[in-house]
Motif scaffolding. Structure first.
Motif, mmCIF file in Angstrom:
data_model
loop_
_atom_site.group_PDB
_atom_site.id
_atom_site.type_symbol
_atom_site.label_atom_id
_atom_site.label_comp_id
_atom_site.label_asym_id
_atom_site.label_seq_id
_atom_site.Cartn_x
_atom_site.Cartn_y
_atom_site.Cartn_z
ATOM 1 N N LEU A 84 -20.483 18.792 -60.880
ATOM 2 C CA LEU A 84 -19.444 19.092 -60.012
ATOM 3 C C LEU A 84 -18.143 18.488 -60.228
ATOM 4 O O LEU A 84 -18.137 17.350 -60.707
ATOM 5 C CB LEU A 84 -19.855 18.994 -58.479
ATOM 6 N N SER A 88 -12.008 20.160 -57.579
ATOM 7 C CA SER A 88 -12.250 21.285 -57.064
ATOM 8 C C SER A 88 -13.740 21.317 -56.408
ATOM 9 O O SER A 88 -13.893 22.451 -55.741
ATOM 10 C CB SER A 88 -12.423 22.442 -58.136
ATOM 11 N N THR A 90 -16.311 22.470 -57.584
ATOM 12 C CA THR A 90 -17.121 23.422 -57.987
ATOM 13 C C THR A 90 -17.715 23.097 -59.261
ATOM 14 O O THR A 90 -17.389 22.154 -60.046
ATOM 15 C CB THR A 90 -16.304 24.700 -58.372
ATOM 16 N N GLU A 94 -18.519 26.512 -64.577
ATOM 17 C CA GLU A 94 -17.507 27.544 -64.191
ATOM 18 C C GLU A 94 -15.965 27.285 -64.703
ATOM 19 O O GLU A 94 -15.129 28.318 -64.632
ATOM 20 C CB GLU A 94 -17.458 27.711 -62.558
#
Length: 313
Positions: A84, A88, A90, A94
């Protein structure tokens, strides 16, 4: 040739493993506690006391030997889990994959442009060796090396985007957005490619089979296009792959100046924000692709070059 392919495959595997281990060590060679850095990416920035740090450290296996941690990280990486992002919160994948797609598009357009221009210039220079055309082409292309990207990029923006309003100054919204970045990135490879094509053509022109073809009555133009040009372009296979690998992570200045959301910009932001997982994910992808591309280029060059093919058989 089978033995050569086996050696190259083994070298590729070892190189990728060593590179991945170096990337894995990034949290341990940068300032700060690596345990807190890794935990922070999983707790969304909450304040953590020492007891929580120790507990999470044990749960995540961060107290295990470094080699064990690396193997576990490598296993997750091979499964597509890059961790991760600190910034962010995320998944790193990604962010890396879309950025990689943009940079790949930019690099392909850059090297395609450089290859086409350099083939034309290199062939003309070789066929006009020692004449005015050869000297002009050599002088101009060699001058490209001295033009720094950090100066050329703002100058092109100033002229073509701000003064003439012909092209966008930043972003990645369409074909027109790629014109200025490609122009900046293509200068240096065009110089090296042109020189390589010229030298390859000159070597091919003096080869025995070319002399024999001319002696059999084959016309000059047919000899050039059938025997000289294909052999003269062989050096490009390795050069293109090397530049491809270099531009994947080396386009930072251009991507930052033109606000292109590619790998260069991603790695720049990761370093600026001390986003270790994002930096790890981006670097391991770039290094892995670079190693694969250079190895593939070496294989292709060996298969296309009769002398190397015979030597390695």
């Amino acid at each position: 040739m089978t033995a050569f392919l086996a050696r190259r495959a083994a070298t590729l595997g070892v190189t990728v493993l060593l590179a991945s281990f170096v990337v894995f060590l990034i949290p341990y060679v940068t300032p700060g506690d690596p345990v807190r850095k890794i935990i922070r990416s999983r707790v969304a920035g909450e304040v953590i006391d020492d007891s929580v740090v120790q507990g999470l450290s044990a749960d995540l296996g961060l107290q295990d030997p470094l080699v064990v941690q690396y193997l576990r990280w490598l296993g997750r990486l091979l499964g597509g889990d890059m961790g991760l992002s600190y910034a962010s919160r995320t998944p790193v994948a990604e962010q890396v994959l879309p950025a990689l797609g943009i940079t790949l598009s930019l690099v392909v357009m850059t090297l395609g442009t450089a290859a086409v221009v350099s083939v034309v210039l290199g062939v003309v220079a070789a066929l006009q060796e020692g004449r005015a055309a050869d000297r002009i082409i050599t002088t101009i292309t060699q001058a490209f090396i001295a033009v720094p990207e950090y100066w050329l990029a703002p100058m092109l923006v100033l002229v073509f985007a701000l003064n003439l309003s012909l092209l966008p100054s930043a972003g990645w919204a369409g074909p027109s957005s790629a014109v200025l970045p490609v122009a900046v990135l293509a200068l240096r490879p065009t110089s090296y490619f042109t020189s390589a094509v010229r030298e390859g053509m000159l070597d091919a022109l003096g080869a025995d089979h070319v002399v024999a073809a001319r002696a059999r009555g084959l016309s000059h133009s047919r000899t050039v296009w059938r025997h000289v040009v294909p052999n003269g372009l062989l050096p490009l296979t390795t050069l293109v792959a090397v530049w491809f690998a270099g531009l994947l992570g080396g386009s930072v200045i251009v991507e930052v100046v033109f606000a292109i959301p590619g790998m260069g910009r991603l790695l720049y932001d990761a370093v600026r924000n001390s986003d270790i997982p994002l930096a790890q994910g981006g670097v391991v992808v770039v290094v892995g692709l670079a190693v694969v591309l250079t190895t593939a280029a070496d294989l292709v060059h060996g298969l296309l070059n009769p002398r190397l093919r015979g030597r390695r058989a």
